[in-house]
Design a protein around this motif. Structure first.
Motif, PDB file in Angstrom:
ATOM      1  N   VAL A 176       0.808  -1.183  -0.012  1.00  0.00           N
ATOM      2  CA  VAL A 176      -0.083   0.075  -0.070  1.00  0.00           C
ATOM      3  C   VAL A 176       0.806   1.329  -0.006  1.00  0.00           C
ATOM      4  CG1 VAL A 176      -1.476   1.296   1.264  1.00  0.00           C
ATOM      5  CG2 VAL A 176      -2.094  -1.204   1.058  1.00  0.00           C
ATOM      6  N   THR A 177       1.987   1.521   0.697  1.00  0.00           N
ATOM      7  CA  THR A 177       2.818   2.515   0.914  1.00  0.00           C
ATOM      8  C   THR A 177       3.361   2.769  -0.581  1.00  0.00           C
ATOM      9  OG1 THR A 177       4.598   1.125   1.927  1.00  0.00           O
ATOM     10  CG2 THR A 177       2.983   2.172   3.472  1.00  0.00           C
ATOM     11  N   VAL A 178       3.901   1.716  -0.987  1.00  0.00           N
ATOM     12  CA  VAL A 178       4.692   1.969  -2.515  1.00  0.00           C
ATOM     13  C   VAL A 178       3.599   2.096  -3.443  1.00  0.00           C
ATOM     14  CG1 VAL A 178       5.659   0.476  -4.124  1.00  0.00           C
ATOM     15  CG2 VAL A 178       6.470   0.044  -1.785  1.00  0.00           C
ATOM     16  N   LEU A 179       2.623   1.520  -3.441  1.00  0.00           N
ATOM     17  CA  LEU A 179       1.511   1.979  -4.452  1.00  0.00           C
ATOM     18  C   LEU A 179       1.175   3.414  -4.349  1.00  0.00           C
ATOM     19  CD1 LEU A 179      -0.599  -1.068  -4.684  1.00  0.00           C
ATOM     20  CD2 LEU A 179       0.896  -0.081  -6.323  1.00  0.00           C
ATOM     21  N   ALA A 180       0.893   3.749  -3.053  1.00  0.00           N
ATOM     22  CA  ALA A 180       0.395   5.372  -2.713  1.00  0.00           C
ATOM     23  C   ALA A 180       1.273   6.340  -3.031  1.00  0.00           C
ATOM     24  CB  ALA A 180      -0.127   5.307  -1.325  1.00  0.00           C
ATOM     25  N   LEU A 195       5.725  14.867  -0.712  1.00  0.00           N
ATOM     26  CA  LEU A 195       4.534  14.620  -0.894  1.00  0.00           C
ATOM     27  C   LEU A 195       4.082  13.248  -0.807  1.00  0.00           C
ATOM     28  CD1 LEU A 195       3.436  17.712  -3.078  1.00  0.00           C
ATOM     29  CD2 LEU A 195       3.221  17.508  -0.672  1.00  0.00           C
ATOM     30  N   ALA A 196       4.968  12.419  -1.464  1.00  0.00           N
ATOM     31  CA  ALA A 196       4.547  10.963  -1.721  1.00  0.00           C
ATOM     32  C   ALA A 196       4.655  10.341  -0.337  1.00  0.00           C
ATOM     33  CB  ALA A 196       5.735  10.302  -2.762  1.00  0.00           C
ATOM     34  N   ALA A 197       5.686  10.530   0.217  1.00  0.00           N
ATOM     35  CA  ALA A 197       5.887   9.924   1.698  1.00  0.00           C
ATOM     36  C   ALA A 197       4.734  10.318   2.421  1.00  0.00           C
ATOM     37  CB  ALA A 197       7.137  10.334   2.322  1.00  0.00           C
ATOM     38  N   LEU A 198       4.336  11.594   2.648  1.00  0.00           N
ATOM     39  CA  LEU A 198       3.470  12.369   3.557  1.00  0.00           C
ATOM     40  C   LEU A 198       2.128  11.586   3.005  1.00  0.00           C
ATOM     41  CD1 LEU A 198       2.152  14.318   5.284  1.00  0.00           C
ATOM     42  CD2 LEU A 198       2.017  15.754   3.255  1.00  0.00           C
ATOM     43  N   VAL A 199       1.799  11.381   2.075  1.00  0.00           N
ATOM     44  CA  VAL A 199       0.438  10.977   1.827  1.00  0.00           C
ATOM     45  C   VAL A 199       0.389   9.181   1.949  1.00  0.00           C
ATOM     46  CG1 VAL A 199      -1.053  10.047  -0.280  1.00  0.00           C
ATOM     47  CG2 VAL A 199      -0.056  12.558   0.011  1.00  0.00           C
ATOM     48  N   SER A 200       1.474   8.750   1.675  1.00  0.00           N
ATOM     49  CA  SER A 200       1.592   7.107   1.814  1.00  0.00           C
ATOM     50  C   SER A 200       1.165   6.873   3.274  1.00  0.00           C
ATOM     51  CB  SER A 200       3.028   6.528   1.443  1.00  0.00           C
ATOM     52  OG  SER A 200       3.991   7.031   2.344  1.00  0.00           O
ATOM     53  N   VAL A 201       1.584   7.513   4.234  1.00  0.00           N
ATOM     54  CA  VAL A 201       1.400   6.979   5.652  1.00  0.00           C
ATOM     55  C   VAL A 201      -0.177   6.994   6.117  1.00  0.00           C
ATOM     56  CG1 VAL A 201       1.965   7.626   8.116  1.00  0.00           C
ATOM     57  CG2 VAL A 201       3.623   7.750   6.256  1.00  0.00           C
TER      58      VAL A 201
END
Length: 327
Positions: A116-120, A142-148
């Motif tokens: 999930v974190t990789v896809l998001a 932003l990618a890391a922020l949203v993934s969590v």
């Protein structure tokens, strides 16, 4: 956000295990397109770095801490398929050797914290870099922020479906989303700083940046143009070994020294579980009495770094070898 044994019923745990196994199988095949002589050892280093930095819990609210998940970071540095493999090895080593995350919940953890974190993260990264080409560090943040919080909300939905305790899904979703949004800010800062540092030293080793290379345009004598393959990302001078050794040194310092200063407060999932009354569903880990459980009295984290580095490197080299044989 490691899920312990006991949170999910057998059907959900088995189903998540099937999803995780299928996802890893797909990524083993897809990683052949990402792995080469540079990225195979890089994958091992990235996985070891994620393992080490996950030990550095940072405070996010009164009595609550968070830590790096790492899916977005791994995807940006070595590619989404290889990123899932890195996360799967990290979670496998944590669950089996250090009793961090349940054995029956291993599929759940790989699905939520890996896939999930990789896809998001990769989806947001591609979207942002598509809209603002070249803004790799901003996109990484932003990618890391949203993934969590996406992973946290996926946990809430899964627990509502197959958890071992009844919950008010709206209340738990708000609590999980809120605290993990704060954790996501920390994740974004760590990811952006790491990606920025690698870009400054070896931009050719950032998979996500390489995907942004401009097409090669050839102009003929008659004024016509031909679009060729993308130009490769600029490579910094020097061999790969110094970078890998330097990265390994930084990872060991984080694992062996900085980790002693990590926050001891419960992480986001544990804090929400305590507050919402389902923490008692957690069961004791089968290997909870092992010497390395909870990373041992002394030296457990560096041992884990070594295990993750070796295992991920072996997986990456195996995938790369099959790719070269078929070529």
């Amino acid at each position: 956000m490691h899920v312990p044994d006991g949170f999910f019923n057998a059907v959900t745990s088995i189903s998540a295990g099937v999803v995780a196994a299928a996802g890893v199988a797909v990524c083993l095949r897809g990683a052949r397109r990402e792995l080469d002589d540079r990225t195979a050892p890089m994958a091992g280093l990235v996985a070891a770095f994620v393992f080490a930095v996950q030990m550095l819990n940072f405070p996010v609210a009164a009595g609550t801490s968070g830590h790096l998940l790492g899916g977005a970071l791994a995807a940006i540095l070595v590619g989404p398929y290889t990123g899932v493999l890195c996360m799967a090895v990290v979670l496998l080593v944590q669950g089996v050797f250090f009793a961090d995350g349940g054995l029956t919940a291993l599929g759940v953890n790989i699905t939520l914290m890996g896939i999930v974190t990789v896809l998001a993260g990769w989806g947001v990264f591609k979207l942002v870099t598509g809209l603002a080409r070249g803004q790799v560090v901003v996109a990484a943040f932003l990618a890391a922020l949203v993934s969590v919080p996406v992973s946290a909300l996926a946990f809430t939905l899964l627990f509502w479906i197959g958890g071992t305790a009844p919950i008010d899904v709206g209340t738990v979703a708000a609590a999980m989303g809120g605290v993990h949004l704060l954790i996501g800010i920390g994740e974004g800062l760590i990811t952006a700083a790491t990606v920025g540092a690698v870009l400054a030293v070896r931009p050719d080793l950032v998979y996500g940046a390489g995907r942004l290379a401009k097409p090669l345009v050839l102009r003929g004598a008659d004024g016509g143009t031909t679009v060729g393959e993308p130009e490769p990302a600029p490579a910094a001078p020097g061999a790969l070994r110094p970078f890998l050794l330097g990265g390994a040194g930084v990872t060991l310092v984080l694992a062996g020294l900085v980790s002693f200063f990590a926050s001891s407060s419960p992480d986001g999932l544990e804090a929400v579980a305590e507050d919402k009354g389902f923490i008692d569903q957690a069961a004791d880990h089968l290997f909870g009495s092992w010497a390395l459980a909870d990373y041992g009295e002394v030296g457990g984290i560096p041992v884990g770094v070594g295990l993750v580095l070796v295992l991920t490197g072996a997986v990456a080299y195996a995938a790369r070898s099959r790719n070269q044989i078929r070529a």
